[in-house]
Enzyme design. Structure first.
Site, short mmCIF file in Angstrom:
data_model
loop_
_atom_site.label_atom_id
_atom_site.label_comp_id
_atom_site.label_asym_id
_atom_site.label_seq_id
_atom_site.Cartn_x
_atom_site.Cartn_y
_atom_site.Cartn_z
N ASP A 87 -10.19 33.47 -15.16
CA ASP A 87 -8.83 33.10 -15.54
C ASP A 87 -8.17 34.36 -16.09
OD1 ASP A 87 -9.84 33.39 -18.11
OD2 ASP A 87 -9.34 31.37 -18.76
N HIS A 88 -6.98 34.22 -16.65
CA HIS A 88 -6.26 35.39 -17.18
C HIS A 88 -7.01 36.06 -18.32
CE1 HIS A 88 -5.00 31.82 -19.40
NE2 HIS A 88 -4.88 32.62 -20.44
N HIS A 103 -35.55 27.60 -13.93
CA HIS A 103 -35.87 26.21 -14.30
C HIS A 103 -34.80 25.21 -13.89
CE1 HIS A 103 -38.96 27.30 -17.66
NE2 HIS A 103 -39.16 27.99 -16.54
N ARG A 118 -42.58 21.60 -11.00
CA ARG A 118 -42.21 20.55 -11.95
C ARG A 118 -40.71 20.55 -12.24
NH1 ARG A 118 -43.90 24.82 -15.12
NH2 ARG A 118 -42.83 25.12 -17.11
N HIS A 119 -40.07 21.70 -12.06
CA HIS A 119 -38.64 21.79 -12.32
C HIS A 119 -37.81 21.09 -11.25
CE1 HIS A 119 -39.71 24.53 -15.48
NE2 HIS A 119 -40.32 25.31 -14.62
N CYS A 123 -14.25 33.01 -18.13
CA CYS A 123 -13.01 32.76 -18.86
C CYS A 123 -13.19 33.34 -20.26
CB CYS A 123 -12.65 31.27 -18.87
SG CYS A 123 -13.83 30.17 -19.67
N GLY A 124 -12.39 32.92 -21.20
CA GLY A 124 -12.50 33.47 -22.54
C GLY A 124 -13.84 33.20 -23.18
N THR A 125 -14.30 31.95 -23.13
CA THR A 125 -15.58 31.58 -23.73
C THR A 125 -16.63 31.19 -22.70
OG1 THR A 125 -14.98 29.25 -23.90
CG2 THR A 125 -14.45 30.68 -25.81
N GLY A 126 -16.23 30.86 -21.50
CA GLY A 126 -17.13 30.34 -20.48
C GLY A 126 -17.25 28.83 -20.51
N ILE A 127 -16.81 28.23 -21.59
CA ILE A 127 -16.96 26.78 -21.75
C ILE A 127 -16.09 26.02 -20.76
CG2 ILE A 127 -16.64 24.84 -23.32
CD1 ILE A 127 -17.22 26.86 -25.64
N GLY A 128 -14.82 26.34 -20.69
CA GLY A 128 -13.91 25.63 -19.80
C GLY A 128 -14.33 25.73 -18.35
N MET A 129 -14.70 26.92 -17.93
CA MET A 129 -15.14 27.12 -16.55
C MET A 129 -16.39 26.30 -16.25
SD MET A 129 -13.23 29.06 -14.65
CE MET A 129 -12.37 30.61 -14.42
#
Length: 142
Positions: A8-9, A98, A132-133, A65-71
């Site tokens: 993002d920007h 994993h 197992r993963h 993005c700024g935090t990576g959370i939104g993306m």
């Protein structure tokens, strides 16, 4: 490996650096935008990247993005996408080995360029272990 990238920007300023890191590791990088730091809505770019990864077998994506959370939230709305928010090389390794993550997310405002380089290096060097993963990953898809 072919890797799609979008930001993002807030993360536009480091996108070229990340592309260079990925290319130096031997990857083909496809830039899905944006083309400037003009304000954009991160979900638009997350959805564009996820569609590309899902429609191009064997590819991966990187969203910043700024935090990576939104993306990561937007990306994980797509069935077949396993987006992992990583803050260091170890979380990137575990996401690949994993969780069979196919989209890497991180925040430009959270990690520095040196850490980004180690995250990308770890992401590109590790593959899904299966075993197992695999059963656990299957349980993610509803």
């Amino acid at each position: 490996m072919k890797i799609y990238i979008a930001t993002d920007h807030a993360a536009f300023c480091i996108k070229e650096d990340v592309k260079k890191i990925l290319e130096a590791l031997g990857n083909e990088v496809i830039d899905l935008g944006p083309d400037s730091d003009t304000r954009v809505d991160y979900p638009d770019f997350a959805h564009k990247l996820c569609d590309a990864v899902l429609n191009d077998t064997g590819t991966q994506g990187i969203l910043i993005c700024g935090t990576g959370i939104g993306m990561s939230l937007a990306a994980n709305k797509h069935q077949g996408i396993r987006a992992a928010l990583c803050h260091d090389a170890y979380t990137a390794q575990m996401a690949r080995e994993h969780n069979d993550a196919n989209v890497l997310c991180f925040g430009q405002r959270v990690v520095g360029l040196g850490t980004i380089e180690s995250i990308c290096d770890s992401w590109c060097q590790h593959d899904f272990e299966g075993g197992r993963h695999a059963d656990r990953v299957k349980k993610i898809e509803l």
